[in-house]
Design a protein around this motif. Structure first.
Motif, PDB file in Angstrom:
ATOM      1  N   VAL A 160      -9.378  -9.068  -1.819  1.00 20.98           N
ATOM      2  CA  VAL A 160      -9.563 -10.385  -2.310  1.00 20.98           C
ATOM      3  C   VAL A 160      -8.291 -10.957  -2.782  1.00 20.98           C
ATOM      4  CG1 VAL A 160     -11.997  -9.709  -2.871  1.00 20.98           C
ATOM      5  CG2 VAL A 160     -10.220  -9.135  -4.429  1.00 20.98           C
ATOM      6  N   LEU A 161      -7.268 -10.101  -3.010  1.00 25.51           N
ATOM      7  CA  LEU A 161      -6.211 -10.762  -3.553  1.00 25.51           C
ATOM      8  C   LEU A 161      -4.913 -10.948  -2.466  1.00 25.51           C
ATOM      9  CD1 LEU A 161      -5.928  -8.902  -6.958  1.00 25.51           C
ATOM     10  CD2 LEU A 161      -6.937 -11.137  -6.357  1.00 25.51           C
ATOM     11  N   GLY A 162      -5.296 -10.320  -1.308  1.00 22.67           N
ATOM     12  CA  GLY A 162      -4.212 -10.479  -0.186  1.00 22.67           C
ATOM     13  C   GLY A 162      -3.827  -9.128   0.027  1.00 22.67           C
ATOM     14  N   SER A 163      -3.554  -9.039   1.347  1.00 20.18           N
ATOM     15  CA  SER A 163      -3.287  -7.580   1.899  1.00 20.18           C
ATOM     16  C   SER A 163      -1.919  -7.186   1.863  1.00 20.18           C
ATOM     17  CB  SER A 163      -3.930  -7.622   3.141  1.00 20.18           C
ATOM     18  OG  SER A 163      -3.147  -8.554   4.150  1.00 20.18           O
ATOM     19  N   GLU A 164      -1.105  -8.024   1.397  1.00 19.65           N
ATOM     20  CA  GLU A 164       0.244  -7.786   1.577  1.00 19.65           C
ATOM     21  C   GLU A 164       0.849  -7.076   0.244  1.00 19.65           C
ATOM     22  OE1 GLU A 164       4.854  -9.866   1.815  1.00 19.65           O
ATOM     23  OE2 GLU A 164       3.061 -10.981   2.331  1.00 19.65           O
ATOM     24  N   ARG A 165       1.469  -5.845   0.468  1.00 20.88           N
ATOM     25  CA  ARG A 165       1.695  -4.986  -0.740  1.00 20.88           C
ATOM     26  C   ARG A 165       3.127  -4.873  -0.859  1.00 20.88           C
ATOM     27  NH1 ARG A 165      -0.942   0.672  -2.355  1.00 20.88           N
ATOM     28  NH2 ARG A 165       0.748   1.504  -3.453  1.00 20.88           N
ATOM     29  N   GLY A 166       3.641  -5.232  -2.106  1.00 16.92           N
ATOM     30  CA  GLY A 166       5.142  -5.281  -2.294  1.00 16.92           C
ATOM     31  C   GLY A 166       5.317  -4.004  -3.469  1.00 16.92           C
ATOM     32  N   GLU A 167       6.651  -4.191  -3.687  1.00 18.90           N
ATOM     33  CA  GLU A 167       7.190  -3.167  -4.791  1.00 18.90           C
ATOM     34  C   GLU A 167       6.559  -3.664  -6.268  1.00 18.90           C
ATOM     35  OE1 GLU A 167       8.801  -0.608  -4.337  1.00 18.90           O
ATOM     36  OE2 GLU A 167       8.940  -0.816  -2.298  1.00 18.90           O
ATOM     37  N   GLY A 168       6.610  -2.755  -6.675  1.00 18.56           N
ATOM     38  CA  GLY A 168       5.885  -2.903  -8.302  1.00 18.56           C
ATOM     39  C   GLY A 168       7.009  -3.644  -9.057  1.00 18.56           C
ATOM     40  N   SER A 169       6.389  -4.337 -10.185  1.00 16.85           N
ATOM     41  CA  SER A 169       6.987  -5.319 -11.100  1.00 16.85           C
ATOM     42  C   SER A 169       8.320  -4.688 -11.837  1.00 16.85           C
ATOM     43  CB  SER A 169       6.138  -6.233 -12.039  1.00 16.85           C
ATOM     44  OG  SER A 169       5.440  -5.247 -12.649  1.00 16.85           O
ATOM     45  N   ARG A 170       8.131  -3.294 -11.993  1.00 10.78           N
ATOM     46  CA  ARG A 170       8.954  -2.687 -12.712  1.00 10.78           C
ATOM     47  C   ARG A 170       9.194  -1.155 -12.357  1.00 10.78           C
ATOM     48  NH1 ARG A 170       4.677  -3.032 -16.139  1.00 10.78           N
ATOM     49  NH2 ARG A 170       3.744  -1.121 -16.839  1.00 10.78           N
ATOM     50  N   PRO A 171      10.130  -0.481 -12.356  1.00 11.91           N
ATOM     51  CA  PRO A 171      10.493   0.912 -12.027  1.00 11.91           C
ATOM     52  C   PRO A 171       9.289   1.804 -12.474  1.00 11.91           C
ATOM     53  CG  PRO A 171      12.566   0.115 -12.465  1.00 11.91           C
ATOM     54  CD  PRO A 171      11.570  -0.947 -12.925  1.00 11.91           C
ATOM     55  N   PRO A 172       8.949   2.792 -11.807  1.00  8.85           N
ATOM     56  CA  PRO A 172       7.965   3.778 -12.182  1.00  8.85           C
ATOM     57  C   PRO A 172       8.617   4.548 -13.356  1.00  8.85           C
ATOM     58  CG  PRO A 172       8.561   4.435 -10.146  1.00  8.85           C
ATOM     59  CD  PRO A 172       9.246   2.883 -10.376  1.00  8.85           C
ATOM     60  N   GLN A 173       7.609   5.170 -14.281  1.00 10.00           N
ATOM     61  CA  GLN A 173       8.258   5.592 -15.342  1.00 10.00           C
ATOM     62  C   GLN A 173       7.277   7.006 -15.123  1.00 10.00           C
ATOM     63  OE1 GLN A 173       7.921   3.584 -19.036  1.00 10.00           O
ATOM     64  NE2 GLN A 173       9.779   2.237 -18.125  1.00 10.00           N
ATOM     65  N   LYS A 174       7.954   8.271 -15.270  1.00  5.20           N
ATOM     66  CA  LYS A 174       7.367   9.557 -15.556  1.00  5.20           C
ATOM     67  C   LYS A 174       7.727  10.551 -16.569  1.00  5.20           C
ATOM     68  CE  LYS A 174       6.619  13.671 -12.542  1.00  5.20           C
ATOM     69  NZ  LYS A 174       7.194  14.239 -11.147  1.00  5.20           N
ATOM     70  N   CYS A 202       3.187   3.049 -13.443  1.00  8.89           N
ATOM     71  CA  CYS A 202       3.806   2.383 -12.321  1.00  8.89           C
ATOM     72  C   CYS A 202       3.151   0.855 -11.858  1.00  8.89           C
ATOM     73  CB  CYS A 202       3.890   3.255 -10.911  1.00  8.89           C
ATOM     74  SG  CYS A 202       2.256   3.767 -10.561  1.00  8.89           S
ATOM     75  N   SER A 203       3.455   0.398 -11.116  1.00  8.55           N
ATOM     76  CA  SER A 203       2.871  -0.971 -10.907  1.00  8.55           C
ATOM     77  C   SER A 203       2.900  -1.272  -9.378  1.00  8.55           C
ATOM     78  CB  SER A 203       3.289  -2.127 -11.654  1.00  8.55           C
ATOM     79  OG  SER A 203       4.470  -2.412 -11.409  1.00  8.55           O
ATOM     80  N   VAL A 204       2.020  -2.043  -8.774  1.00  8.07           N
ATOM     81  CA  VAL A 204       1.954  -2.550  -7.377  1.00  8.07           C
ATOM     82  C   VAL A 204       1.757  -3.912  -7.390  1.00  8.07           C
ATOM     83  CG1 VAL A 204       0.873  -2.452  -5.039  1.00  8.07           C
ATOM     84  CG2 VAL A 204       0.977  -0.319  -6.541  1.00  8.07           C
ATOM     85  N   ARG A 205       2.498  -4.490  -6.390  1.00 12.23           N
ATOM     86  CA  ARG A 205       2.345  -6.250  -6.434  1.00 12.23           C
ATOM     87  C   ARG A 205       1.471  -6.544  -5.222  1.00 12.23           C
ATOM     88  NH1 ARG A 205       6.991  -9.736  -8.280  1.00 12.23           N
ATOM     89  NH2 ARG A 205       5.803  -8.943 -10.470  1.00 12.23           N
ATOM     90  N   LEU A 206       0.328  -7.143  -5.155  1.00 15.94           N
ATOM     91  CA  LEU A 206      -0.361  -7.815  -4.088  1.00 15.94           C
ATOM     92  C   LEU A 206      -0.224  -9.176  -3.937  1.00 15.94           C
ATOM     93  CD1 LEU A 206      -3.649  -5.824  -5.046  1.00 15.94           C
ATOM     94  CD2 LEU A 206      -1.929  -4.901  -3.016  1.00 15.94           C
ATOM     95  N   ALA A 207      -0.108  -9.461  -2.681  1.00 14.92           N
ATOM     96  CA  ALA A 207      -0.165 -10.940  -2.088  1.00 14.92           C
ATOM     97  C   ALA A 207       1.255 -11.516  -2.477  1.00 14.92           C
ATOM     98  CB  ALA A 207      -1.208 -11.858  -2.627  1.00 14.92           C
ATOM     99  N   ALA A 208       2.226 -11.681  -1.673  1.00 13.19           N
ATOM    100  CA  ALA A 208       3.502 -12.457  -1.824  1.00 13.19           C
ATOM    101  C   ALA A 208       3.419 -13.817  -2.344  1.00 13.19           C
ATOM    102  CB  ALA A 208       4.313 -12.007  -0.839  1.00 13.19           C
ATOM    103  N   GLY A 209       4.446 -14.361  -3.028  1.00 15.29           N
ATOM    104  CA  GLY A 209       4.195 -15.840  -3.257  1.00 15.29           C
ATOM    105  C   GLY A 209       3.744 -16.024  -4.526  1.00 15.29           C
ATOM    106  N   PRO A 210       3.531 -17.284  -4.947  1.00 16.87           N
ATOM    107  CA  PRO A 210       3.083 -17.780  -6.209  1.00 16.87           C
ATOM    108  C   PRO A 210       1.873 -17.205  -6.863  1.00 16.87           C
ATOM    109  CG  PRO A 210       2.894 -19.656  -4.437  1.00 16.87           C
ATOM    110  CD  PRO A 210       3.471 -18.399  -3.925  1.00 16.87           C
ATOM    111  N   SER A 211       0.916 -16.757  -5.904  1.00 15.95           N
ATOM    112  CA  SER A 211      -0.344 -16.465  -6.512  1.00 15.95           C
ATOM    113  C   SER A 211      -0.563 -14.856  -6.556  1.00 15.95           C
ATOM    114  CB  SER A 211      -1.284 -16.776  -5.523  1.00 15.95           C
ATOM    115  OG  SER A 211      -1.143 -16.296  -4.153  1.00 15.95           O
ATOM    116  N   ALA A 212       0.856 -14.052  -6.637  1.00 14.88           N
ATOM    117  CA  ALA A 212       0.830 -12.621  -6.606  1.00 14.88           C
ATOM    118  C   ALA A 212       0.177 -12.089  -7.800  1.00 14.88           C
ATOM    119  CB  ALA A 212       2.238 -12.265  -6.422  1.00 14.88           C
ATOM    120  N   TYR A 213      -0.426 -10.843  -7.622  1.00 13.67           N
ATOM    121  CA  TYR A 213      -1.082  -9.997  -8.695  1.00 13.67           C
ATOM    122  C   TYR A 213      -0.549  -8.814  -8.793  1.00 13.67           C
ATOM    123  CZ  TYR A 213      -5.168 -12.934  -9.464  1.00 13.67           C
ATOM    124  OH  TYR A 213      -6.078 -13.910  -9.679  1.00 13.67           O
ATOM    125  N   ASP A 214      -0.249  -8.363 -10.030  1.00 10.61           N
ATOM    126  CA  ASP A 214       0.346  -7.259 -10.462  1.00 10.61           C
ATOM    127  C   ASP A 214      -0.873  -6.079 -10.682  1.00 10.61           C
ATOM    128  OD1 ASP A 214       2.853  -7.560 -10.104  1.00 10.61           O
ATOM    129  OD2 ASP A 214       3.074  -8.593 -11.946  1.00 10.61           O
TER     130      ASP A 214
END
Length: 230
Positions: A88-102, A113-125
């Protein structure tokens, strides 16, 4: 003249009386032993029970609470498929908005950690926070936190789950499953260069309301929980 005292024969022990005494002692011995046994048995039982109880505490302290099969060697953002949200948000999966922390500690393991879905101005984290409490029960403290924040309690996942689906195209899902606490926050990406204002959405980009985000977040969280235990 004083004469020698005459020797008088003393009567010897009566064989019949001696036999009767021996018989009475023989019969009384089991009764005396039996009268002591309940007291000794009670003491012995208390000692054994105390030893078992103390041993149980020692084993619990040494082993710690059961972790339900949850692992610490898997990046939650890599094993999370997020198929529902991506649909529902877009199948393109990019790098997270910040480095993962363990963070690793004998009492607490945490991976954020985080994942970015849908490149472009309507991206979701999609922000994922995974905690594994190795010593204490996280339930009471988490319940108090969720009540304070006004989350809705549901029974969708784990022992108990909490959800906060706002009217800003975002959803926050929190799950308690044994010693594990998992959080999944889905929100529009806001870049610091935008002054904290979400960019205008692309009319052609997929959109989803809070209800749909909640439904798919629950599906994706269920898959993530399974992946972290496999």
């Amino acid at each position: 003249m004083i004469s020698e005292p005459e020797l008088v024969d003393e009567p010897g022990p009566d064989p019949a009386a001696t036999a009767a005494t021996d018989t009475r002692d023989t019969l009384d011995a089991p009764r005396r032993a039996w009268s002591r046994r309940p007291w000794l048995g009670a003491v012995g039982g208390a000692v054994v029970a105390s030893a078992v109880w103390a041993g149980g505490l020692f084993v619990y302290d040494w082993v710690g609470p059961g972790l339900g099969g949850y692992r610490t060697d898997r990046d939650p953002c890599r094993v999370a498929h997020l198929d529902g949200l991506a649909s529902v948000l877009g199948s393109e999966r990019g790098e997270g908005s910040r480095p993962p922390q363990k963070r690793e500690h004998p009492a607490l393991f945490r991976w954020n950690c985080s994942v970015r879905l849908a490149a472009g101005p309507s991206a979701y984290d999609v922000v994922i926070d995974y905690e594994l409490h190795r010593k204490t029960d996280p339930g009471p403290e988490l319940g108090a936190e969720m009540d304070t924040l006004g989350y809705e309690r549901t029974g969708d996942l784990g022992d108990v789950s909490y959800v906060d689906a706002g009217d800003d195209d975002s959803v926050r899902l929190v799950v308690l499953d044994g010693q594990a606490v998992l959080r999944m926050f889905v929100m529009p990406n806001v870049s610091p260069t935008d002054g904290g204002i979400a960019p205008e959405a692309d009319p052609k980009a997929p959109t989803a309301g809070p209800a749909a985000l909640r439904t798919h977040a629950v599906e994706d969280m269920r898959q993530l929980m399974s992946a972290l235990k496999s």
